[in-house]
Motif scaffolding. Structure first.
Motif, PDB file in Angstrom:
ATOM      1  N   SER A 194       0.921  -1.242  -0.164  1.00  0.00           N
ATOM      2  CA  SER A 194      -0.030   0.056  -0.046  1.00  0.00           C
ATOM      3  C   SER A 194       0.888   1.186  -0.130  1.00  0.00           C
ATOM      4  CB  SER A 194      -0.924   0.101   1.300  1.00  0.00           C
ATOM      5  OG  SER A 194      -0.217  -0.241   2.316  1.00  0.00           O
ATOM      6  N   LEU A 195       1.978   1.444   0.454  1.00  0.00           N
ATOM      7  CA  LEU A 195       2.941   2.427   0.676  1.00  0.00           C
ATOM      8  C   LEU A 195       3.251   2.788  -0.636  1.00  0.00           C
ATOM      9  CD1 LEU A 195       4.346   4.627   2.496  1.00  0.00           C
ATOM     10  CD2 LEU A 195       6.136   3.037   2.632  1.00  0.00           C
ATOM     11  N   ILE A 196       3.854   2.082  -1.412  1.00  0.00           N
ATOM     12  CA  ILE A 196       4.392   2.258  -2.691  1.00  0.00           C
ATOM     13  C   ILE A 196       3.123   2.464  -3.534  1.00  0.00           C
ATOM     14  CG2 ILE A 196       4.600  -0.044  -3.720  1.00  0.00           C
ATOM     15  CD1 ILE A 196       7.026   3.006  -4.018  1.00  0.00           C
ATOM     16  N   ASN A 197       2.120   1.820  -3.512  1.00  0.00           N
ATOM     17  CA  ASN A 197       0.823   2.005  -4.362  1.00  0.00           C
ATOM     18  C   ASN A 197       0.525   3.561  -4.253  1.00  0.00           C
ATOM     19  OD1 ASN A 197       1.182  -0.617  -5.445  1.00  0.00           O
ATOM     20  ND2 ASN A 197      -0.180  -1.415  -3.983  1.00  0.00           N
ATOM     21  N   ASN A 198       0.174   3.822  -3.057  1.00  0.00           N
ATOM     22  CA  ASN A 198      -0.175   5.254  -2.759  1.00  0.00           C
ATOM     23  C   ASN A 198       0.528   6.275  -3.234  1.00  0.00           C
ATOM     24  OD1 ASN A 198      -2.616   4.096  -1.407  1.00  0.00           O
ATOM     25  ND2 ASN A 198      -1.512   4.152   0.695  1.00  0.00           N
ATOM     26  N   PHE A 199       1.906   6.113  -3.230  1.00  0.00           N
ATOM     27  CA  PHE A 199       3.028   6.964  -3.557  1.00  0.00           C
ATOM     28  C   PHE A 199       2.858   6.996  -5.197  1.00  0.00           C
ATOM     29  CE2 PHE A 199       7.072   7.546  -5.953  1.00  0.00           C
ATOM     30  CZ  PHE A 199       7.350   8.942  -5.213  1.00  0.00           C
ATOM     31  N   LEU A 200       3.017   6.018  -5.907  1.00  0.00           N
ATOM     32  CA  LEU A 200       2.694   5.948  -7.266  1.00  0.00           C
ATOM     33  C   LEU A 200       1.644   6.405  -8.080  1.00  0.00           C
ATOM     34  CD1 LEU A 200       4.671   2.398  -7.909  1.00  0.00           C
ATOM     35  CD2 LEU A 200       5.493   4.925  -8.627  1.00  0.00           C
ATOM     36  N   ASP A 201       0.259   5.935  -7.156  1.00  0.00           N
ATOM     37  CA  ASP A 201      -1.053   6.618  -7.551  1.00  0.00           C
ATOM     38  C   ASP A 201      -0.862   8.258  -7.813  1.00  0.00           C
ATOM     39  OD1 ASP A 201      -1.929   4.046  -7.969  1.00  0.00           O
ATOM     40  OD2 ASP A 201      -2.865   3.941  -6.131  1.00  0.00           O
ATOM     41  N   GLU A 202      -0.297   8.806  -6.547  1.00  0.00           N
ATOM     42  CA  GLU A 202      -0.344  10.094  -6.396  1.00  0.00           C
ATOM     43  C   GLU A 202       0.672  10.737  -7.430  1.00  0.00           C
ATOM     44  OE1 GLU A 202       1.225  13.718  -3.164  1.00  0.00           O
ATOM     45  OE2 GLU A 202       1.182  11.520  -2.396  1.00  0.00           O
ATOM     46  N   LEU A 207      -0.943  12.516 -14.716  1.00  0.00           N
ATOM     47  CA  LEU A 207      -0.807  12.021 -16.135  1.00  0.00           C
ATOM     48  C   LEU A 207      -2.285  11.939 -16.629  1.00  0.00           C
ATOM     49  CD1 LEU A 207       2.099   9.816 -16.201  1.00  0.00           C
ATOM     50  CD2 LEU A 207       2.072  12.098 -17.122  1.00  0.00           C
ATOM     51  N   GLY A 208      -3.319  11.737 -15.597  1.00  0.00           N
ATOM     52  CA  GLY A 208      -4.735  11.881 -16.248  1.00  0.00           C
ATOM     53  C   GLY A 208      -5.033  10.423 -16.555  1.00  0.00           C
ATOM     54  N   ASP A 209      -5.745  10.756 -17.933  1.00  0.00           N
ATOM     55  CA  ASP A 209      -6.339   9.301 -18.858  1.00  0.00           C
ATOM     56  C   ASP A 209      -4.802   8.860 -19.457  1.00  0.00           C
ATOM     57  OD1 ASP A 209      -5.563  11.116 -20.941  1.00  0.00           O
ATOM     58  OD2 ASP A 209      -7.582  11.311 -21.567  1.00  0.00           O
ATOM     59  N   LYS A 210      -3.868   9.173 -19.351  1.00  0.00           N
ATOM     60  CA  LYS A 210      -2.542   8.721 -19.924  1.00  0.00           C
ATOM     61  C   LYS A 210      -2.011   7.437 -19.132  1.00  0.00           C
ATOM     62  CE  LYS A 210      -1.601  11.565 -23.399  1.00  0.00           C
ATOM     63  NZ  LYS A 210      -1.704  10.846 -24.570  1.00  0.00           N
ATOM     64  N   VAL A 211      -2.422   7.328 -17.984  1.00  0.00           N
ATOM     65  CA  VAL A 211      -2.663   6.091 -17.031  1.00  0.00           C
ATOM     66  C   VAL A 211      -3.271   4.719 -17.326  1.00  0.00           C
ATOM     67  CG1 VAL A 211      -2.108   5.330 -14.854  1.00  0.00           C
ATOM     68  CG2 VAL A 211      -1.311   7.433 -15.337  1.00  0.00           C
ATOM     69  N   LEU A 212      -3.087   3.831 -17.815  1.00  0.00           N
ATOM     70  CA  LEU A 212      -3.948   2.741 -18.366  1.00  0.00           C
ATOM     71  C   LEU A 212      -4.723   2.122 -16.891  1.00  0.00           C
ATOM     72  CD1 LEU A 212      -2.170   0.863 -21.216  1.00  0.00           C
ATOM     73  CD2 LEU A 212      -3.854   2.908 -21.362  1.00  0.00           C
ATOM     74  N   LYS A 213      -5.798   1.635 -17.209  1.00  0.00           N
ATOM     75  CA  LYS A 213      -6.437   0.877 -15.897  1.00  0.00           C
ATOM     76  C   LYS A 213      -5.797  -0.312 -15.601  1.00  0.00           C
ATOM     77  CE  LYS A 213     -11.133   3.245 -17.015  1.00  0.00           C
ATOM     78  NZ  LYS A 213     -12.433   2.903 -17.515  1.00  0.00           N
ATOM     79  N   THR A 214      -5.456  -0.991 -16.587  1.00  0.00           N
ATOM     80  CA  THR A 214      -4.753  -2.118 -16.256  1.00  0.00           C
ATOM     81  C   THR A 214      -3.408  -2.334 -15.547  1.00  0.00           C
ATOM     82  OG1 THR A 214      -5.661  -2.954 -18.252  1.00  0.00           O
ATOM     83  CG2 THR A 214      -3.770  -4.330 -17.405  1.00  0.00           C
ATOM     84  N   GLN A 215      -3.345  -3.163 -14.624  1.00  0.00           N
ATOM     85  CA  GLN A 215      -2.305  -3.391 -13.719  1.00  0.00           C
ATOM     86  C   GLN A 215      -1.779  -4.630 -13.787  1.00  0.00           C
ATOM     87  OE1 GLN A 215      -4.116  -2.122  -9.966  1.00  0.00           O
ATOM     88  NE2 GLN A 215      -3.328   0.082 -10.238  1.00  0.00           N
ATOM     89  N   VAL A 216      -0.651  -5.131 -14.299  1.00  0.00           N
ATOM     90  CA  VAL A 216      -0.214  -6.436 -14.259  1.00  0.00           C
ATOM     91  C   VAL A 216       0.271  -6.769 -13.125  1.00  0.00           C
ATOM     92  CG1 VAL A 216       1.447  -7.897 -15.522  1.00  0.00           C
ATOM     93  CG2 VAL A 216       0.339  -5.938 -16.685  1.00  0.00           C
ATOM     94  N   ARG A 217      -0.248  -7.784 -12.445  1.00  0.00           N
ATOM     95  CA  ARG A 217       0.171  -8.338 -11.150  1.00  0.00           C
ATOM     96  C   ARG A 217       1.571  -8.865 -11.152  1.00  0.00           C
ATOM     97  NH1 ARG A 217      -5.476 -11.391 -10.601  1.00  0.00           N
ATOM     98  NH2 ARG A 217      -5.615 -11.089 -12.774  1.00  0.00           N
TER      99      ARG A 217
END
Length: 257
Positions: A194-202, A207-217
């Motif tokens: 969660s720590l790195i996910n929150n950082f990267l999400d922020e 970049l708005g809609d330039k970030v794709l919805k898909t996340q490769v697990r």
């Protein structure tokens, strides 16, 4: 024919595995696909050639003398478990590519070598995937000139964002436009981090809609497949990450529709 460049100036973010498995997914969907390995490390070549390392003609020969060795001569079937992969071809690379690129710096129109060669095979393939090196070498500039869309993987480390703005600036300079067709996606995603996910999400929210919805697990099977010189589809077709690559391929196709 559409050309997709998989690019990030940070190494180790899953650029090559993304290129390999996206290419395999597109081919599985019935697209005629060519993956061109533009990285002298030739990791994509090793996987898609089934561990083979010796080739009559590679992308190195094309950059050295496209007149003598046109791109068509360097294209071979991609392999898995000793059998050709349906709808998927490979243009291999080798370590000599670095030296040839240095020697090509004085050539006229050196940044358009690949673009001109791709024009000669545009009726043979639906999609071309360019696996780029983690730098701004001549092969990267050629990829920038040739690509219709740029796909930028970002892994679970904060350093994978380093150089992103510089890369986008370079794309704008090479393409001579600020309207670059690019997309960023999360690779090696771990829900528990969660720590790195929150950082990267922020950071990526800018970049708005330039970030794709898909996340490769994150999946050990992806790395195991590469070590075995196979695509994930060949190595473990029921892996949960297959669903991610399917979703990612759909999003990428929408970018070039």
């Amino acid at each position: 024919m559409k050309t997709i460049a998989v690019k990030n100036q940070k190494g180790g973010v899953g650029k090559t595995t993304s290129a390999i498995n996206l290419a395999a997914q597109f081919a599985h969907q019935g697209k005629q696909v060519l993956l061109i390995d533009l990285d002298p490390q030739a990791n994509a070549t090793s996987v898609l050639a089934g561990g083979q390392y010796e080739f009559d003609v590679t992308i190195t020969h094309v950059f050295d003398s496209a007149k003598k060795f046109p791109l068509q001569k360097a294209i071979i079937p991609a392999m898995a478990k000793g059998e050709p992969i349906a709808n998927l071809c490979l243009c291999p690379a080798d370590i000599r590519l670095s030296r040839v690129i240095e020697q090509s710096l004085t050539k006229v129109h050196r940044e358009r070598i690949l673009l001109r060669q791709l024009d000669t095979i545009k009726s043979d393939f639906d999609l071309v995937i360019l696996d780029c090196p983690p730098n701004l070498s001549l092969t990267s500039v050629n990829a920038m000139m040739a690509a219709d869309v740029f796909l930028i993987p970002v892994d679970g480390g904060s350093f994978s964002l380093n150089g992103l703005s510089d890369l986008l600036d370079a794309l704008e300079e090479v393409k001579e436009t600020d309207n670059i067709n690019f997309a960023v996606f999360r690779n090696e995603y771990a829900k528990s981090n969660s720590l790195i996910n929150n950082f990267l999400d922020e950071q990526l929210s800018e970049l708005g809609d330039k970030v794709l919805k898909t996340q490769v697990r994150r999946s050990e099977a992806i790395g195991q497949a590469s070590v075995s010189n196979e695509t994930l589809l060949s190595y473990q077709p029921k892996s949960p990450a297959i669903e991610d690559y399917q979703a990612l391929s759909d999003e990428v196709l929408a970018l070039i529709a």
